[in-house]
Design an enzyme around this catalytic site. Sequence first.
Site, mmCIF file in Angstrom:
data_model
loop_
_atom_site.group_PDB
_atom_site.id
_atom_site.type_symbol
_atom_site.label_atom_id
_atom_site.label_comp_id
_atom_site.label_asym_id
_atom_site.label_seq_id
_atom_site.Cartn_x
_atom_site.Cartn_y
_atom_site.Cartn_z
ATOM 1 N N ASP A 204 -23.201 2.861 82.457
ATOM 2 C CA ASP A 204 -24.436 3.336 83.083
ATOM 3 C C ASP A 204 -25.537 2.327 82.752
ATOM 4 O O ASP A 204 -25.266 1.285 82.141
ATOM 5 C CB ASP A 204 -24.805 4.735 82.552
ATOM 6 N N ASP A 206 -29.458 2.379 80.984
ATOM 7 C CA ASP A 206 -30.357 3.249 80.218
ATOM 8 C C ASP A 206 -31.761 2.656 80.148
ATOM 9 O O ASP A 206 -31.914 1.457 79.871
ATOM 10 C CB ASP A 206 -29.829 3.399 78.784
ATOM 11 N N ASP A 297 -29.641 6.625 83.096
ATOM 12 C CA ASP A 297 -30.332 7.542 82.182
ATOM 13 C C ASP A 297 -31.777 7.093 82.010
ATOM 14 O O ASP A 297 -32.031 5.933 81.681
ATOM 15 C CB ASP A 297 -29.660 7.534 80.789
HETATM 16 P P1 ATP Z 1 -22.238 1.929 77.954
HETATM 17 O O1 ATP Z 1 -22.263 0.506 78.338
HETATM 18 O O2 ATP Z 1 -20.884 2.521 77.981
HETATM 19 O O3 ATP Z 1 -23.236 2.747 78.705
HETATM 20 P P2 ATP Z 1 -23.990 2.451 75.753
HETATM 21 O O4 ATP Z 1 -24.020 1.959 74.350
HETATM 22 O O5 ATP Z 1 -25.163 2.112 76.612
HETATM 23 O O6 ATP Z 1 -22.650 1.938 76.396
HETATM 24 P P3 ATP Z 1 -24.605 5.233 76.270
HETATM 25 O O7 ATP Z 1 -23.687 6.402 76.314
HETATM 26 O O8 ATP Z 1 -25.299 4.901 77.542
HETATM 27 O O9 ATP Z 1 -23.764 4.014 75.688
HETATM 28 O O10 ATP Z 1 -25.651 5.549 75.134
HETATM 29 C C1 ATP Z 1 -26.705 4.662 74.790
HETATM 30 C C2 ATP Z 1 -27.414 5.168 73.580
HETATM 31 O O11 ATP Z 1 -28.105 6.372 73.855
HETATM 32 C C3 ATP Z 1 -26.474 5.448 72.422
HETATM 33 O O12 ATP Z 1 -26.977 4.835 71.280
HETATM 34 C C4 ATP Z 1 -26.510 6.931 72.228
HETATM 35 O O13 ATP Z 1 -26.501 7.279 70.871
HETATM 36 C C5 ATP Z 1 -27.816 7.325 72.871
HETATM 37 N N1 ATP Z 1 -27.645 8.622 73.512
HETATM 38 C C6 ATP Z 1 -26.850 8.892 74.549
HETATM 39 N N2 ATP Z 1 -26.920 10.195 74.889
HETATM 40 C C7 ATP Z 1 -27.778 10.750 74.021
HETATM 41 C C8 ATP Z 1 -28.298 12.059 73.831
HETATM 42 N N3 ATP Z 1 -27.918 13.051 74.611
HETATM 43 N N4 ATP Z 1 -29.182 12.244 72.840
HETATM 44 C C9 ATP Z 1 -29.564 11.237 72.071
HETATM 45 N N5 ATP Z 1 -29.128 9.982 72.186
HETATM 46 C C10 ATP Z 1 -28.242 9.743 73.141
HETATM 47 MN MN MN Z 2 -25.381 2.980 78.513
HETATM 48 MN MN MN Z 3 -26.461 6.398 78.768
#
Ligand code: ATP
Ligand code: MN
Ligand code: MN
Length: 373
Positions: A204, A206, A297
């Site tokens: 995703d 963020d 997100d």
């Molecule tokens: P990817 O490339 O798979 O998206 P990512 O490290 O960006 O890897 P994400 O699942 O998007 O993974 O999460 C990004 C960050 O946001 C992580 O550090 C996670 O702890 C934090 N995070 C995700 N969801 C929540 C939540 N519901 N509440 C608090 N923090 C969250």
């Molecule tokens: Mn992510």
């Molecule tokens: Mn995310």
Amino acid sequence: QVNQAELLLFSVPAYACQRRTTLVNHNTALTDALSLLAENAELSEEEGRGVAFRRAAAVLKALPSVVTSMAQLEGLPCLGGHSLRVIRDVLENGASHEAETTKQSERYKALKVLTGIFGVGAKTADRWIREGIHTLQQLRESAQTLNRAQQAGLDHYDDLNQPVSQTEADAIGDIVQKAVACVLPGAQVTLTGGFRRGKDTGHDVDFLITHPEEGREVGLMPKIVSWLESRGFLLYQKTTRNSYLESMDGPGRPASNMDRFERCLSIFKLPDVEPQGTKEGPISAAPQKRWRAVRVDLVVSPISQFAFALLGWTGSKLFERELRRWAGHEKAMSLSSHALHDNTQSRYLRASSEEEIFAHLSLEYIPPSERNA
Ligand code: ATP
Ligand code: MN
Ligand code: MN
């Protein structure tokens, strides 16, 4: 006669937040096996086992070169008996029997497919499997009622399971930037998550949004969402309002590590940005789709909490978990994406940058590109 490689001992601190973990991994054969077992444990709701495998994999990711013998692992932290057996198997036989068997098991395959649907977690997938649903086809033909998120997840399954590229992340960033500039001039958008850590693909994209004047960010998310919705950029969205103050019933400890910012989990309809290649196909094929679905997100934070939110949303997930564990176990502090509470002094520690938070925690500053634990 001692093997030269066996003289190469590694030394690694115990917490992932004390280490620099880049995207260069010299031990993918080992970490892939451990990560698969971690994932399987998480999908089976065995959180403790999952964390143990994740920690073991993270230690190996932090090593400066390839591991060739068990003797080199002497004294390394976080390598329990089970993880060591997996490592030995890979070193001696080229593959982990347990990881391979797991990967090929019907249950793991079904859990992967079903939790690959946005909105479907381990619990739901497990229930469906017990009801005989193992594939998307079976799910579509079943009488299961899907919630709005799951329906959107199923509708856009292929797109959402294709990694997001940096080009696509940039394009989404431009759209979000434009939306934010229109509804609240002066508000700032920051890329977080894996892309901030330098990954070149993600599941995703963020973003963290704030405004330099405290309070101006209140009510911002619905405005951003309306702007995006009216221009046809959203296929799905669910906005959750800020509930941080309501949750403050204890000393700075919201019940879980879930934060309470105003946030929007969404699926964007992104017009094609990647060159499409020359897809072969019948002349009479249906008109080509000129967009794709991407998970995005969005989080809004007041400026006073921005550093904590930035640190908390940059990841990796294990790095975050380790920071909180370090804070709690080593410093008697509680860290969240909102604040840092010193439990000994019974007071909150302010910070306006990530560097200050690391300093409060007596940790050496680790930049995002080295938080890939
Ligand atoms: P990817 O490339 O798979 O998206 P990512 O490290 O960006 O890897 P994400 O699942 O998007 O993974 O999460 C990004 C960050 O946001 C992580 O550090 C996670 O702890 C934090 N995070 C995700 N969801 C929540 C939540 N519901 N509440 C608090 N923090 C969250
Ligand atoms: Mn992510
Ligand atoms: Mn995310």
